[in-house]
Design an enzyme around this catalytic site. Structure first.
Site, PDB file in Angstrom:
ATOM      1  NE  ARG A  66      16.667  -0.906   6.639  1.00 61.15           N
ATOM      2  CZ  ARG A  66      17.362  -2.050   6.714  1.00 61.15           C
ATOM      3  NH1 ARG A  66      18.457  -2.132   7.439  1.00 61.15           N
ATOM      4  NH2 ARG A  66      16.977  -3.113   6.035  1.00 61.15           N
TER       5      ARG A  66
ATOM      6  CD  GLU B 285      22.666   2.442   4.415  1.00 63.35           C
ATOM      7  OE1 GLU B 285      22.820   1.437   3.702  1.00 63.35           O
ATOM      8  OE2 GLU B 285      22.390   2.384   5.611  1.00 63.35           O
TER       9      GLU B 285
ATOM     10  CG  HIS C 250      23.720  -1.495   5.534  1.00 62.79           C
ATOM     11  ND1 HIS C 250      22.561  -0.875   5.157  1.00 62.79           N
ATOM     12  CD2 HIS C 250      23.318  -2.619   6.183  1.00 62.79           C
ATOM     13  CE1 HIS C 250      21.520  -1.588   5.548  1.00 62.79           C
ATOM     14  NE2 HIS C 250      21.961  -2.662   6.169  1.00 62.79           N
TER      15      HIS C 250
HETATM   16  C1  DGY Z   1      18.726  -6.313   6.440  1.00 65.74           C
HETATM   17  O1  DGY Z   1      18.734  -7.545   6.297  1.00 65.74           O
HETATM   18  O2  DGY Z   1      17.695  -5.673   6.510  1.00 65.74           O
HETATM   19  C2  DGY Z   1      20.037  -5.648   6.542  1.00 65.74           C
HETATM   20  O3  DGY Z   1      19.954  -4.316   6.694  1.00 65.74           O
HETATM   21  C3  DGY Z   1      20.956  -6.057   5.445  1.00 65.74           C
HETATM   22  O4  DGY Z   1      21.773  -6.946   6.082  1.00 65.74           O
END
Ligand code: DGY
Length: 324
Positions: free
Chosen positions: A243, A272, A290
């Site tokens: 993240r 983001e 992402h």
């Molecule tokens: C998640 O699943 O948390 C990702 O960041 C999106 O694929």
């Protein structure tokens, strides 16, 4: 499922076609996001006005303000993500709304992306791709775009959960020595020979490359700060598929400028999609939008897993991936 009481579902995103088809087959879809643009809180509330459940996704505004204002009809929220940092879990729990995520099914895809970031950053793939695409390549030279070899290097992993362990397995294929820092040490069968550091500083000073695969959260906010960067050796490569909140952007950008961090591969960002624009200006960044889990296989599996969870809720069973 009792067709006379088909649960009503709001879809905050346009999901993959097979997922949409199953959602439409098994639920009364009362709201959907055909524009496929991220929704804001008021839009979620409008979509949920007549819903029994919400299928949402990473990055959706499912914070406390949204959760407390949801109509009483909403019994469940399934997020099409393993990450839950966009969801106010305590608020949902307080309202008795079941919340589920999609663990396991995106592990391999996200680990692949982590390796892509590592290779792309270390081997200067973005610079090379731009050179070819923009017609600036004048031919092979002995010194052109020399990067850093990944094979045989020491890789540190922050977050040895499912994704971190899959990265470790893939890194072993590159003959990397894997180190990790977690709050608790893993059992030997999960550790797969990786070297545990109870203290992050000890891991940081041992490694050549760092992969952040932790899921974020308040306790890890700005984890990669100037002090921790300074503990790593000059010329370290840093990648983040966890993240954006894990990274102090000012510190990382400063280190990319001095070269203390030789290259960074980033798939996730704070705020983001409005990432810190300075990342775009750094020649030594390899940037992805992402797309950690963005394979047909993983995205279908995520949708089906989310729907499995909703099916369980409406069948009166405990959903397998309940997080609140
Ligand atoms: C998640 O699943 O948390 C990702 O960041 C999106 O694929």
């Amino acid at each position: 499922m009792d067709r006379t009481k088909t649960p009503r579902l709001a879809l905050t995103r346009l999901f993959p076609p097979d997922v949409m088809a199953r959602a439409r087959r098994d639920y009364a879809v009362v709201a959907e996001n055909t524009d496929d643009v991220p929704v804001d809180g008021p839009r979620v509330l409008a979509m949920a006005a007549e819903a029994d459940a919400i299928l949402c996704a990473a990055g959706d505004p499912m914070g406390e303000a949204t959760i407390v204002a949801l109509p009483a009809s909403v019994r469940a929220i399934a997020t099409f993500s393993v990450g839950t940092d966009h969801l106010a879990l305590a608020a949902a729990k307080a309202r008795g709304i079941a919340v589920t995520n999609t663990p396991d099914v995106l592990t391999e895809a996200t680990a692949e992306t982590t390796m892509l970031l590592l290779l792309g950053a270390a081997r200067r793939a973005a610079e090379g791709e731009r050179m070819v695409r923009e017609g600036r390549w004048t031919g092979w030279t002995p010194t052109q775009l020399m990067g850093l070899q990944v094979s045989g290097k020491k890789l540190g992993i922050l977050g040895m959960g499912r994704i971190g362990r899959a990265v470790a397995r893939m890194a072993h294929g590159f003959l990397m020595e894997v180190h990790y820092h977690n709050r608790t040490r893993l059992a030997p069968e999960l550790e797969q020979g990786a070297i545990y550091h109870s203290d992050a500083s000890s891991m940081l000073s041992a490694i050549d490359m760092l992969a952040l695969t932790a899921p974020g959260g308040a306790s890890l906010a700005n984890w990669l700060n100037a002090e921790r960067i300074s503990l790593m050796r000059e010329g370290v490569v840093v990648v983040n598929s966890g993240r954006g909140s894990l990274v102090d952007d000012n510190a990382l950008i400063a280190a990319l400028h001095t070269g203390h961090v030789a290259a960074a591969g980033l798939d996730v960002f704070a705020n983001e999609p409005r990432l810190d624009p300075r990342y775009r200006e750094c020649v030594n960044t390899f940037l992805l939008p992402h797309l950690g889990s963005a394979t047909v296989e993983a995205r279908n599996a995520m949708g089906f897993r989310a729907l499995d969870n909703l099916d369980a809720v409406f069948a009166g069973k405990e959903p397998p991936d309940r997080v609140a």
